[in-house]
Design an enzyme around this catalytic site. Structure first.
Site, PDB file in Angstrom:
ATOM      1  N   SER A 149      -9.510   1.854   2.862  1.00 17.73           N
ATOM      2  CA  SER A 149      -8.745   2.513   1.731  1.00 17.73           C
ATOM      3  C   SER A 149      -7.658   1.596   1.089  1.00 17.73           C
ATOM      4  CB  SER A 149      -7.871   3.628   2.647  1.00 17.73           C
ATOM      5  OG  SER A 149      -7.281   3.155   3.566  1.00 17.73           O
ATOM      6  N   LYS A 194       0.996  -1.241  -0.159  1.00 10.59           N
ATOM      7  CA  LYS A 194       0.151   0.007   0.020  1.00 10.59           C
ATOM      8  C   LYS A 194       0.874   1.212   0.181  1.00 10.59           C
ATOM      9  CE  LYS A 194      -3.928   1.946   2.668  1.00 10.59           C
ATOM     10  NZ  LYS A 194      -4.670   1.880   4.089  1.00 10.59           N
ATOM     11  N   SER A 204      -9.918  -0.555   7.025  1.00  9.33           N
ATOM     12  CA  SER A 204      -9.189  -0.694   5.652  1.00  9.33           C
ATOM     13  C   SER A 204      -8.523  -1.579   5.106  1.00  9.33           C
ATOM     14  CB  SER A 204      -8.402   0.804   5.651  1.00  9.33           C
ATOM     15  OG  SER A 204      -8.970   2.013   5.482  1.00  9.33           O
TER      16      SER A 204
HETATM   17  N1  GLN Z   1     -13.169   4.158   6.007  1.00  7.51           N
HETATM   18  C1  GLN Z   1     -12.608   4.631   7.210  1.00  7.51           C
HETATM   19  C2  GLN Z   1     -12.197   6.148   7.229  1.00  7.51           C
HETATM   20  O1  GLN Z   1     -12.419   6.608   6.190  1.00  7.51           O
HETATM   21  C3  GLN Z   1     -11.438   3.710   7.847  1.00  7.51           C
HETATM   22  C4  GLN Z   1     -10.314   4.102   6.884  1.00  7.51           C
HETATM   23  C5  GLN Z   1      -9.017   3.218   7.396  1.00  7.51           C
HETATM   24  O2  GLN Z   1      -9.361   2.347   8.087  1.00  7.51           O
HETATM   25  N2  GLN Z   1      -7.730   3.747   6.802  1.00  7.51           N
HETATM   26  O3  GLN Z   1     -11.566   6.578   8.094  1.00  7.51           O
END
Ligand code: GLN
Length: 487
Positions: free
Chosen positions: A154, A79, A178
């Site tokens: 994400s 990532k 994410s």
């Molecule tokens: N979707 C969640 C957010 O927008 C979690 C994102 C994540 O785990 N990095 O914050």
């Protein structure tokens, strides 16, 4: 055509060890696959072909000398918010699009020590803020099961490239879901380890009290294997916990007799897609048939988790992102009259809309006069959410829940509905707030052929138990063997 790209880490490791194949062949197979499908999937921000081929040759030489460890010669995708020395690390943000880190994150160092082959950096929601990979300055990644749908986020690029066989395994990060949510949307396995189990040194910080790095893989065995490599104490991360090293492959036992599995009542409420619910129920029945005891438990503060998260995570983000000022790293605006203007215009041009929204929310929640009402209150409720889990774990070893309320949604469906988007993490967020480990694994498909994810949540540092239950489910089903058709 060479099909090595379809294999798992453990399958390839066995064949490398017997010298039936070479790392170079695997790596070439992966890049052939990328050439074939990447135009459709768009999982990568940066591909590192040349260095990958070199690393594969070095891995083959090591294997020739009879030295092979678990990841030697295996192509892994990363990532793009994990620092990679000499390789651009963008966080899918314009503000970092020219940032080349001078050092490797600890997890990257560990992969290199194993002679893994690093094939590239994968797309994400800018600074990991999002649930669809639509908030990327490089454009959206597509779900390999249906190119009109999001891969989740994400870590959408990592999930999509594992699912599309554009790599053998990948690393992601999880602050509120994410790793697990995109794993569920793309039909793969994703583990969010216990807070403190994996060093976050070199992970670009989003919300430091929640962020964890974890494996995204084609099956549970690979997940255990990759977790073995990346976990462990690191003095460079003050939140990393010194524990004796465990070999998580020990937990790969397909047996759940004697295990009590809690089913949190609050996770099966109105609004959850009936096909998701059915599929979770089918998995629960299967576990019962295999000898587990399943019982209902309660996590009464669940309904506050999303609100608590959207105060704490933006508050920490607003502070972490203060460092992007055009001076120290990345993008700097061209024309500004003075320093203050330079800060303002750089941040205005460099950050996308969602990141700005979070910075504003977080700054507001932390401001004098509102701090007690928002940040402090949220921290108190966070403690209650943690206590709910403690209580529940007095009655059971692990919990089982859906990973997400629905399967993958359409690209564009929620872009103008931030609240709707936030709710897709409703079942994953409480796990981060409590610092617990959670895994998502394939639990079935809906009638349109979209993957459905099952989440198993464990006690702190009891990844072994969680992997054991996940492994048992996997050994008794074939969901993980299905592949999207991309050609
Ligand atoms: N979707 C969640 C957010 O927008 C979690 C994102 C994540 O785990 N990095 O914050």
């Amino acid at each position: 055509m060479n099909t090595l790209h379809q294999a798992t880490i453990h399958e390839l490791h066995d064949r490398l060890k017997k010298r039936e194949i070479t790392s170079r062949e695997i790596t070439e197979s992966v890049f052939e696959r990328i050439d074939q499908v990447e135009e459709k999937v768009r999982a990568f921000v940066t591909q590192t072909r040349e260095t990958a081929i070199k690393q594969s040759i070095a891995a083959d030489q090591r294997i020739q000398r009879g030295e092979i460890s678990l990841l030697t010669g295996i192509p892994i995708a990363i990532k793009d918010l994990l620092c990679t020395k000499g390789i651009r690390t963008t966080c899918s943000s314009k503000i970092l699009d020219n940032f080349i880190p001078p050092y490797d994150a600890t997890v990257i160092k560990k992969l290199k020590e194993e002679d893994a082959v690093l094939i590239g950096k994968t797309n994400l929601d800018e600074f990991a803020m999002g649930s669809s990979t639509e908030n990327s300055c490089f454009g959206v990644t597509r779900n390999p099961w249906d190119l009109g749908r999001v891969p989740g986020g994400s870590s959408g690029g990592s999930a999509a490239c594992v699912s599309a066989d554009e790599c053998i395994a990948a690393l992601g990060s999880d602050t509120g879901g994410s790793i697990r949510q995109p794993a569920a949307f793309c039909g793969i396995v994703g583990l969010k380890p216990t807070y403190g189990a994996v060093s976050r040194y070199g992970l670009v910080a989003f919300a430091s009290s929640l962020d964890q790095i974890g494996p995204m893989t084609k099956d549970v065995e690979d997940c255990a294997l990759l977790f073995n490599i990346i976990s462990g104490y690191d003095p460079s991360d003050s939140t990393s916990i010194p524990l004796d090293r465990t070999d998580y492959r020990k937990s790969l036992v397909a047996d759940v007799r004697g295990i009590t599995i809690g089913i949190p009542r609050e996770y099966f409420v109105e609004g959850i897609d009936p096909q998701v619910e059915n599929s979770v129920q089918a998995n629960i029945r299967l576990l019962e048939k295999l000898g587990a005891v399943c019982k209902e438990v309660s996590l009464p503060h669940t309904e506050y988790a999303v609100s608590v998260y959207y105060l704490i995570a933006p508050a920490e983000a607003s502070s972490n992102l203060a460092r992007y000022d055009g001076v120290k790293y990345g993008y700097r605006c061209k024309d500004s009259e003075n320093l203050r203007e330079m800060y303002r215009i750089t941040r205005k041009q460099g950050f996308g809309a969602e990141v700005k929204r979070r910075i504003m929310l977080g700054t507001y929640a932390l401001s004098a006069g509102y701090y007690d009402a928002y940040y402090k209150k949220a921290s108190q409720v966070r403690t209650l959410i943690g206590k709910d889990f403690e209580e529940a774990f007095k009655e059971c070893h692990v919990l089982i829940t859906p990973t997400t309320p629905t399967p993958a949604f359409q690209i564009g469906e929620k872009v103008n509905d931030p609240l709707g988007m936030y709710l897709s993490d409703i079942f994953t967020i409480p796990v981060n707030l409590a610092g617990l480990p959670g895994i998502s694994l394939p639990g079935g498909f809906n009638k349109d052929g979209l993957p459905i994810g099952i989440q198993i949540i464990g006690k702190h540092f009891e990844e072994e138990r969680l992997l054991q239950v996940a492994y048992t489910l996997e050994k008794n089903t074939d969901h993980h063997q299905k592949k999207p058709n991309l050609l």
